[in-house]
Design an enzyme around this catalytic site. Structure first.
Site, PDB file in Angstrom:
ATOM      1  N   ASP A  31      61.238  65.572  30.056  1.00  0.00           N
ATOM      2  CA  ASP A  31      62.003  65.349  31.232  1.00  0.00           C
ATOM      3  C   ASP A  31      63.405  65.989  31.995  1.00  0.00           C
ATOM      4  OD1 ASP A  31      59.656  63.588  31.562  1.00  0.00           O
ATOM      5  OD2 ASP A  31      60.757  61.593  31.278  1.00  0.00           O
ATOM      6  N   TYR A  34      61.747  69.295  33.637  1.00  0.00           N
ATOM      7  CA  TYR A  34      61.517  68.716  34.498  1.00  0.00           C
ATOM      8  C   TYR A  34      62.522  68.621  35.541  1.00  0.00           C
ATOM      9  CZ  TYR A  34      58.281  66.874  38.127  1.00  0.00           C
ATOM     10  OH  TYR A  34      57.632  66.850  39.571  1.00  0.00           O
ATOM     11  N   SER A  80      30.936  49.279  50.819  1.00  0.00           N
ATOM     12  CA  SER A  80      31.390  49.016  49.279  1.00  0.00           C
ATOM     13  C   SER A  80      30.125  48.548  48.886  1.00  0.00           C
ATOM     14  CB  SER A  80      31.880  47.425  49.450  1.00  0.00           C
ATOM     15  OG  SER A  80      30.777  47.088  50.793  1.00  0.00           O
ATOM     16  N   GLU A 112      30.661  55.202  35.931  1.00  0.00           N
ATOM     17  CA  GLU A 112      32.036  55.603  36.390  1.00  0.00           C
ATOM     18  C   GLU A 112      32.466  54.277  36.007  1.00  0.00           C
ATOM     19  OE1 GLU A 112      31.944  57.084  40.529  1.00  0.00           O
ATOM     20  OE2 GLU A 112      31.441  58.263  39.990  1.00  0.00           O
ATOM     21  N   LYS A 114      34.342  50.645  36.855  1.00  0.00           N
ATOM     22  CA  LYS A 114      35.475  50.724  38.741  1.00  0.00           C
ATOM     23  C   LYS A 114      36.672  50.019  38.159  1.00  0.00           C
ATOM     24  CE  LYS A 114      33.359  47.392  42.291  1.00  0.00           C
ATOM     25  NZ  LYS A 114      35.023  46.832  42.110  1.00  0.00           N
ATOM     26  N   ASP A 116      39.589  48.691  39.064  1.00  0.00           N
ATOM     27  CA  ASP A 116      40.586  47.038  39.168  1.00  0.00           C
ATOM     28  C   ASP A 116      41.534  47.538  40.281  1.00  0.00           C
ATOM     29  OD1 ASP A 116      40.591  44.844  40.750  1.00  0.00           O
ATOM     30  OD2 ASP A 116      40.319  43.700  38.505  1.00  0.00           O
ATOM     31  N   ARG A 135      41.410  51.240  52.841  1.00  0.00           N
ATOM     32  CA  ARG A 135      40.058  51.254  53.155  1.00  0.00           C
ATOM     33  C   ARG A 135      40.291  50.280  54.353  1.00  0.00           C
ATOM     34  NH1 ARG A 135      36.161  47.432  52.421  1.00  0.00           N
ATOM     35  NH2 ARG A 135      34.073  48.056  52.338  1.00  0.00           N
ATOM     36  N   GLU A 174      40.957  55.530  43.621  1.00  0.00           N
ATOM     37  CA  GLU A 174      40.981  54.246  43.537  1.00  0.00           C
ATOM     38  C   GLU A 174      42.729  54.232  42.822  1.00  0.00           C
ATOM     39  OE1 GLU A 174      39.516  51.640  44.684  1.00  0.00           O
ATOM     40  OE2 GLU A 174      39.827  49.932  43.478  1.00  0.00           O
ATOM     41  N   TYR A 226      37.037  59.654  42.927  1.00  0.00           N
ATOM     42  CA  TYR A 226      35.439  58.863  42.988  1.00  0.00           C
ATOM     43  C   TYR A 226      34.619  59.554  43.635  1.00  0.00           C
ATOM     44  CZ  TYR A 226      36.415  54.667  44.281  1.00  0.00           C
ATOM     45  OH  TYR A 226      37.827  53.308  44.689  1.00  0.00           O
ATOM     46  N   LYS A 290      25.963  55.773  40.272  1.00  0.00           N
ATOM     47  CA  LYS A 290      25.020  56.841  41.369  1.00  0.00           C
ATOM     48  C   LYS A 290      24.244  57.275  40.906  1.00  0.00           C
ATOM     49  CE  LYS A 290      29.681  56.130  42.889  1.00  0.00           C
ATOM     50  NZ  LYS A 290      31.340  56.498  43.100  1.00  0.00           N
ATOM     51  N   LYS A 314      29.335  44.124  37.054  1.00  0.00           N
ATOM     52  CA  LYS A 314      30.823  43.535  36.479  1.00  0.00           C
ATOM     53  C   LYS A 314      30.505  43.235  35.520  1.00  0.00           C
ATOM     54  CE  LYS A 314      32.831  42.041  40.210  1.00  0.00           C
ATOM     55  NZ  LYS A 314      33.751  42.637  40.968  1.00  0.00           N
ATOM     56  N   CYS A 408      52.759   7.174  37.458  1.00  0.00           N
ATOM     57  CA  CYS A 408      52.479   8.721  37.526  1.00  0.00           C
ATOM     58  C   CYS A 408      53.642   8.740  36.885  1.00  0.00           C
ATOM     59  CB  CYS A 408      53.271   8.338  39.478  1.00  0.00           C
ATOM     60  SG  CYS A 408      54.253   9.566  39.765  1.00  0.00           S
ATOM     61  N   CYS A 411      57.095   9.116  38.577  1.00  0.00           N
ATOM     62  CA  CYS A 411      57.711   7.649  39.654  1.00  0.00           C
ATOM     63  C   CYS A 411      56.964   6.385  38.533  1.00  0.00           C
ATOM     64  CB  CYS A 411      57.608   7.410  40.896  1.00  0.00           C
ATOM     65  SG  CYS A 411      56.051   6.745  41.380  1.00  0.00           S
ATOM     66  N   CYS A 426      49.118   9.644  43.240  1.00  0.00           N
ATOM     67  CA  CYS A 426      50.454   8.368  42.890  1.00  0.00           C
ATOM     68  C   CYS A 426      50.554   8.386  44.340  1.00  0.00           C
ATOM     69  CB  CYS A 426      51.090   9.070  42.190  1.00  0.00           C
ATOM     70  SG  CYS A 426      52.718   8.478  42.647  1.00  0.00           S
ATOM     71  N   CYS A 431      57.994   8.529  46.070  1.00  0.00           N
ATOM     72  CA  CYS A 431      57.519   9.083  44.831  1.00  0.00           C
ATOM     73  C   CYS A 431      58.882  10.534  44.816  1.00  0.00           C
ATOM     74  CB  CYS A 431      56.047   9.540  44.040  1.00  0.00           C
ATOM     75  SG  CYS A 431      56.325  10.575  43.185  1.00  0.00           S
TER      76      CYS A 431
HETATM   77  S1  IVH Z   1      32.389  54.139  44.753  1.00  0.00           S
HETATM   78  C1  IVH Z   1      29.736  53.862  48.888  1.00  0.00           C
HETATM   79  N1  IVH Z   1      33.033  53.834  42.593  1.00  0.00           N
HETATM   80  O1  IVH Z   1      34.786  48.955  43.885  1.00  0.00           O
HETATM   81  C2  IVH Z   1      30.470  53.737  47.596  1.00  0.00           C
HETATM   82  N2  IVH Z   1      34.326  52.054  43.988  1.00  0.00           N
HETATM   83  O2  IVH Z   1      32.172  48.067  46.364  1.00  0.00           O
HETATM   84  C3  IVH Z   1      31.816  53.316  47.530  1.00  0.00           C
HETATM   85  N3  IVH Z   1      35.973  51.097  43.199  1.00  0.00           N
HETATM   86  O3  IVH Z   1      35.434  49.503  47.685  1.00  0.00           O
HETATM   87  C4  IVH Z   1      32.571  53.224  46.393  1.00  0.00           C
HETATM   88  N4  IVH Z   1      35.780  52.034  41.228  1.00  0.00           N
HETATM   89  O4  IVH Z   1      37.812  50.397  46.008  1.00  0.00           O
HETATM   90  C5  IVH Z   1      33.300  53.781  43.697  1.00  0.00           C
HETATM   91  N5  IVH Z   1      34.032  54.377  40.317  1.00  0.00           N
HETATM   92  C6  IVH Z   1      33.991  53.396  41.655  1.00  0.00           C
HETATM   93  C7  IVH Z   1      34.796  52.624  41.863  1.00  0.00           C
HETATM   94  C8  IVH Z   1      35.331  52.339  42.932  1.00  0.00           C
HETATM   95  C9  IVH Z   1      36.191  50.857  41.815  1.00  0.00           C
HETATM   96  C10 IVH Z   1      35.909  49.628  44.028  1.00  0.00           C
HETATM   97  C11 IVH Z   1      36.631  51.056  45.683  1.00  0.00           C
HETATM   98  C12 IVH Z   1      35.499  50.270  46.520  1.00  0.00           C
HETATM   99  C13 IVH Z   1      34.717  49.390  45.859  1.00  0.00           C
HETATM  100  C14 IVH Z   1      33.404  48.711  45.786  1.00  0.00           C
END
Ligand code: IVH
Length: 588
Positions: A31, A34, A80, A112, A114, A116, A135, A174, A226, A290, A314, A408, A411, A426, A431
């Site tokens: 660091d 850098y 989405s 991939e 997902k 968060d 978005r 993300e 992604y 995908k 999910k 309660c 009180c 209560c 109170c």
């Molecule tokens: S693809 C048309 N890939 O999940 C598809 N989304 O409901 C566009 N997310 O708004 C999204 N990981 O913020 C894609 N590997 C991933 C993701 C991802 C997280 C989120 C993203 C999106 C929501 C989809």
């Protein structure tokens, strides 16, 4: 060496180290080294400001705070994903894709994690980062360019390698905070008594939506990309080719992304990732599949808000076991009594859980939750953790069924539970747990309506023990008010005169202000008519009298009877009248 050459050289060296550190996770300098390079660059650029380019590593921080975010239109809407909640729905997705493509062969997918975090779009023009946005509603997002520039994992300039640089490159990804980064950020905030973030996602969102990018710069944000938006100048046949190009351009791509075939491999990937979930340094809440071929994606097309060629799998809600150390009973501002389990602290997906709601007595009975029990606790997204079940085999000896006291906890007045209601309440007007809310309701516009008697005033009067019940409002003196913070002589006098005016009131307003359970404005008018505006008659009414009133059902009358059973509530009313409250007869 001439300064121009040196500036370009240090820029290149620093960009390279950023890439090694933030994208490859493989730094080769300390660091300190850098920082030294960065300071040398800053000094040279200060001397030769004409050499400062927008993609220089010095340009990540220091922008002036904004007053609001601008709007950015997404060239292609940010859609989405539809969700599959279990294995069956994942299989159904694959079956549907095969059917639409009219094929029996296994489909090639890209699998991939997902992530968060927060979806964003980055736009590069001829390899230079131009702007980035949230978005938003999918069509228009907020311009968060300055904030994104502070994220060192985002290259301000694409790496060339052997690749063509597209004239336009829009990519989606993300932004997230690691679990460690989140814990560290929260402990700093705790030390300075700032509000804590509930989870890494909120921390990432809060950090990215700062108008002052210098604050964003202090937050440990990162990104994985992604998904393509508009791309001009380079063509890809598959999603995987696109992701490979991103890596070569120096854009972070999640290392767990895989090329897979068919439903079996979807399920395998999903379960593998689910078992890895807690060991990953960042939060994921599922997996994404995908269709790899862009031409097949095009054939499949989109629904209204999500593509037919992709699905999110999910994960099941996060569950862990822990021990109930104690059960506390809390009283809400409206008198609702809620039991809360105090837990041996446990980590659930990056968040420390210490409490779980037990909702009410029925819930406690149904699950037979006892102090000392080992329980399965679940945290789903942002919601308050809840207890899924008791692990009976682990129950210690000599535990007892838990019963919420019928007084309660604040009180000690009796609590009541209406028929058909699970919640105990209560109803004590005075109170301490409810007094602020009760006073605010009592003075509100549709109740006795005291102008200027706001939340802040109530807060101060209760905290200073000047007000402990609503009737005390009518004996407030000038000194009680004038001694409060930020209370001018004039305002104190205005409030006193508003209190005087409120004393001439109506039965309906006064009774509504008492906040008897289920007695809203409509019911108060019915009671007014029935009791002919006689508050004494109402106070002394019994169950039979009330049940006879057309339009008043058993649940309402039960609440009223219980309210008047508490003689302190009657005393508050009598004391209000003694102190000048005059309930007018209605204009009939
Ligand atoms: S693809 C048309 N890939 O999940 C598809 N989304 O409901 C566009 N997310 O708004 C999204 N990981 O913020 C894609 N590997 C991933 C993701 C991802 C997280 C989120 C993203 C999106 C929501 C989809």
């Amino acid at each position: 060496m001439d300064f121009a050459k040196r500036i370009l050289e240090i820029q290149r060296i620093i960009n390279n180290h950023n890439y090694r550190y933030y994208v490859l996770n493989n730094p080769i300098i300390t660091d300190n080294q850098y920082d030294k390079l960065l300071r040398e660059l800053e000094a040279l650029e200060a001397k030769h400001p004409e050499m400062v380019t927008p993609d220089s590593p010095t340009q990540r921080v220091g922008a002036a705070p904004l007053t609001e975010f601008g709007a950015i239109q997404h060239a292609i809407p940010m859609q989405s994903l539809s969700n599959a909640m279990n294995d069956k729905e994942l299989i159904a997705f694959d079956t549907h894709v095969k059917k639409l493509l009219n094929t029996d062969s296994e489909i090639n997918y890209v699998a991939e994690p997902k992530l968060d975090g927060l979806g964003v779009e980055l736009v590069y023009q001829d390899g230079i980062f131009q702007h980035g946005s949230t978005r938003g509603d999918g069509v228009t997002g907020e311009d968060i360019t300055q904030n994104l520039k502070t994220i060192k994992a985002i290259p301000l300039k694409l790496r060339y390698g052997n690749n063509f640089i597209p004239s336009i490159l829009e990519i989606r990804g993300e932004v997230f905070i690691t679990k460690d980064g989140f814990n560290e950020l929260n402990s700093i905030r705790e030390a300075s008594r700032e509000n804590l973030f509930a989870n890494p996602r909120n921390a990432a969102a809060g950090s990215l939506r700062q108008l002052d990018s210098n604050i964003t710069a202090e937050r440990p944000l990162s990104i994985f990309c992604y998904q393509p938006g508009t791309i001009e100048g380079v063509e890809f046949a598959t999603h995987m080719e696109f992701l490979e190009a991103l890596k070569k351009w120096g854009i972070p791509v999640n290392p767990y992304i895989r090329n897979i075939f068919g439903a079996d491999e979807i399920l395998k990937y999903h379960h593998d990732m689910e078992s890895k979930r807690n060991d990953l340094p960042y939060e994921i809440d599922g997996t994404v599949y995908k269709v790899n071929s862009f031409s097949l994606q095009e054939t499949l097309g989109i629904r209204s808000r999500s593509p037919r060629w992709a699905i999110a799998g999910k994960f099941k809600a996060q569950q862990v076991t822990t021990v109930i150390k104690d059960i506390d009973v809390q009283v809400g501002r409206t008198g609702a009594i809620t039991p809360v389990a105090r837990l041996e602290p446990v980590q659930v997906g990056g968040v420390t859980v210490t409490n779980a709601t037990l909702h009410n007595q029925d819930e406690i009975d149904r699950k037979d939750v006892r102090i000392g029990d080992t329980v399965l606790v679940e945290r789903a997204g942002d919601v308050i953790p809840k207890i899924v079940k008791v692990i009976i085999e682990k129950r210690p000896q000599n535990t007892e069924k838990y019963q919420i006291q019928n007084t309660c906890p604040i009180c000690q007045h009796p609590v009541y539970r209406a028929k058909d209601e699970a919640v105990m309440r209560c109803q004590n007007l005075s109170c301490p747990a409810q007094i602020k809310g009760r006073i605010e309701h009592f003075v509100s516009r549709n109740a006795i309506d005291i102008d200027g008697f706001g939340e802040k005033l109530v807060e101060q009067l209760v905290n200073k023990n000047i007000l402990s019940s609503v009737d005390k409002i009518f004996t407030l003196k000038y000194e009680d008010l004038a001694n409060l913070e930020r209370m001018a002589d004039r305002s104190a006098k205005n409030i006193l005169s508003a209190i005087e005016n409120s004393k001439n009131t109506t039965f309906a307003r006064f009774v509504y202000g008492l906040g008897i359970r289920n007695v809203g404005e409509h019911i108060t008018k019915i009671l007014d008519r029935h009791f002919n505006s006689d508050i004494n008659a109402f106070m002394n009414s019994n169950r039979d009298d009330l049940d006879k009133i057309f339009e008043i059902g058993p649940i309402v009358s039960e609440g009223i009877v219980q309210f008047w059973e508490d003689s302190d509530n009657k005393n508050v009313v009598l004391s209000s009248i003694n102190n000048g409250v005059n309930i007018a007869k209605p204009d009939l």
